[in-house]
Design an enzyme around this catalytic site. Structure first.
Site, short mmCIF file in Angstrom:
data_model
loop_
_atom_site.label_atom_id
_atom_site.label_comp_id
_atom_site.label_asym_id
_atom_site.label_seq_id
_atom_site.Cartn_x
_atom_site.Cartn_y
_atom_site.Cartn_z
N CYS A 10 38.24 36.27 45.52
CA CYS A 10 37.15 37.72 44.84
C CYS A 10 37.82 38.31 44.57
CB CYS A 10 36.28 37.27 46.28
SG CYS A 10 35.54 36.04 46.79
N HIS A 62 35.04 43.24 45.69
CA HIS A 62 34.74 43.02 46.47
C HIS A 62 35.76 44.08 47.60
CE1 HIS A 62 35.18 39.21 49.64
NE2 HIS A 62 36.90 39.96 49.93
CA LIG Z 1 34.24 34.63 44.48
#
Ligand SMILES: [Ca+2]
Length: 482
Positions: free
Chosen positions: A70, A124
């Protein structure tokens, strides 16, 4: 009097015309989305809305993230920089701690007069951390909206609703067919915020970033999405890693093993595998349905013609292939992710096999919106491909993934694997992070027929020259990048 009315009329006309010339951007991220969608050729998948978007734009079969997990993938997408240029390979480190003054994609649009807003997971930004305040005209919508009627928990960088995490004895279920109403799902709340914002913003020039959190684990979605698939017809991929593959290639899918009833070691059985695949497909269809709400909102507000739409998944995912699961590797199945770009004046309803990297999206959007490109960008504009899908602008797409023991400082690991996708091959070189000359392992897979690797060809004498050629090419590309 008449003259004043006339001036007012022309001013209005000017404002309307002026706005019409500058496209909005709807930027849709989907967490852990494989390029296993109906429009990508997976005919058993029920994804009518993503298919509808693909008909409006250009679908990239060979788009690659820069690191298959991510945060690093999103950092590269949003800054236009490779992980090595950012210096972050983990989930926890907020990118501004390394590159505080970088102008992100959204920030660049903000600086150029766009109203930039976000909901859901785009960056993220570390567990419990804030979003990147500099990127957005207003704080992230979850930080403003109170989702009163549903119990809310906070996990990671987005507000997640309790319904997304059913559990037994305090342990989360990896998949779940839910009988709760769809609006109890976080992604439905994100879609609601996004469609409300589209309506509110219709008279401004906006960059709206919407990040859906499924089909990330756990695979939870309402029953109607599970009912779209016949579990008995789902086949479990062969539990076999490629011949001569080094141990370092695949991770041990610890992310999945934390869930209820998933064994701590070894392969998963057929029944569990089939349930997981079914749950993943259902979650993909749920997200497809949320994307449909966004596309409808653009149409209902008269914005469909003048909005650039980008849809991307942050990386691929192994859904049982090689007996493995999740991401965290340099394999083709982990690095290859969906990318669809629909833009005014560009090709429609076409698919391309041109190589693309996620770092290319930033300069592409600048070109499409007529903005100057910041000088720091590592990628290249994909606009030539959006005009003509036969055009190829790069001969390789590069990803990377760290492995091994922690070096004990700055969250660096002792080994870095660089992986390069070319026309037919994936060439991967694992080397010591602090001593790059020391090569730990080499992989060469022929992907001309399939995304699933069957044999590491790197040690075969008949591929010696090809290995040498690709090895030099990778070294050159890495040194140019730095
Ligand atoms: Ca991801």
């Amino acid at each position: 009097m008449n003259r004043i009315i006339l001036i007012a009329f022309f001013s209005t006309l000017f404002v309307v015309t002026g706005k019409a010339q500058k496209p909005n951007v709807l930027f849709i991220a989907v967490d852990d989305l494989r390029p296993e969608l109906n429009c990508y050729g997976a005919e058993y998948m029920v994804t009518p809305n993503i298919d509808r978007l693909a008909k409006e734009g250009v679908l990239f079969h060979r788009a690659y993230c820069q690191q298959a997990v991510c945060a690093p993938s999103r950092n590269s997408m949003m800054t236009g920089l490779r992980p090595d240029a950012i210096g972050i390979y983990d989930l926890q480190t907020f990118f501004r701690t390394k590159i505080p003054d970088v102008v992100t994609l959204a920030e660049h649009f903000k600086n150029n007069g766009y109203r930039t807003e976000t909901t859901g997971k785009i960056f993220h930004t570390g567990h419990g951390n804030k979003d990147d305040r500099k990127s957005w005209s207003v704080p992230k919508w979850e930080q403003r909206e109170i989702l009163n009627n549903i119990q809310k928990i906070t996990r990671g960088d987005t507000a997640n609703l309790q319904s997304d995490f059913p559990s037994i004895d305090g342990q989360r279920l990896p998949y779940y067919c839910s009988d709760e109403p769809e609006e109890n799902m976080t992604d439905a709340a994100i879609a609601k915020i996004a469609t409300d914002r589209i309506m509110e913003l219709k008279d401004s020039t906006f960059f709206l970033a919407v990040g859906f959190i499924k089909p990330h684990l756990p695979f939870v979605s309402p029953r109607k999405y599970w009912d779209l698939y016949d579990e008995s017809k789902i086949s479990v991929p062969a539990r076999k890693s490629p011949d001569a593959m080094p141990d370092i290639s695949l991770a041990t899918f610890g992310e999945l093993r934390k869930y209820h009833d998933i064994p701590a070691t070894g392969y998963l059985d057929d029944e569990t595998s089939r349930k997981l695949i079914h749950g993943y497909y259902a979650a993909v269809s749920m997200i497809d349905s949320q994307i449909g709400k966004l596309l409808d909102a653009l149409e209902e507000n008269g914005l469909a013609e003048n909005t650039i739409i980008v849809l991307w998944g942050d990386h691929g995912w192994k859904l049982g292939e090689y007996g493995s699961w999740c991401k965290h590797s340099n394999m083709e199945l982990d690095t290859n992710a969906p990318l669809i770009i629909a833009a005014p004046g560009m090709a429609k309803n076409v698919q391309t096999r041109s190589l693309a990297e996620f770092i290319d999206v930033y300069p592409t959007l600048c070109d499409l919106a007529g903005l100057e490109k910041p000088r720091h960008l590592d990628g290249q504009s994909l606009v030539p491909v959006l005009k003509n899908p036969e055009v190829e602008i790069k001969d390789a797409a590069i990803s990377q993934y760290p492995r091994g023991k922690s070096l004990g400082y700055d969250r660096k690991m002792e080994i870095m694997g660089y992986s390069m996708r070319t026309e037919n091959y994936r060439f991967t070189r694992w080397q010591k992070y602090e001593n790059p000359e020391e090569v730990v392992a080499i992989e060469l897979y022929d992907h001309s027929g399939s995304k699933v690797a069957t044999m590491n060809l790197a040690g075969k004498s008949e591929y010696k020259q090809e290995v040498e050629r690709l090895n030099k090419m990778l070294t050159k590309k890495l040194s140019n990048a730095n």
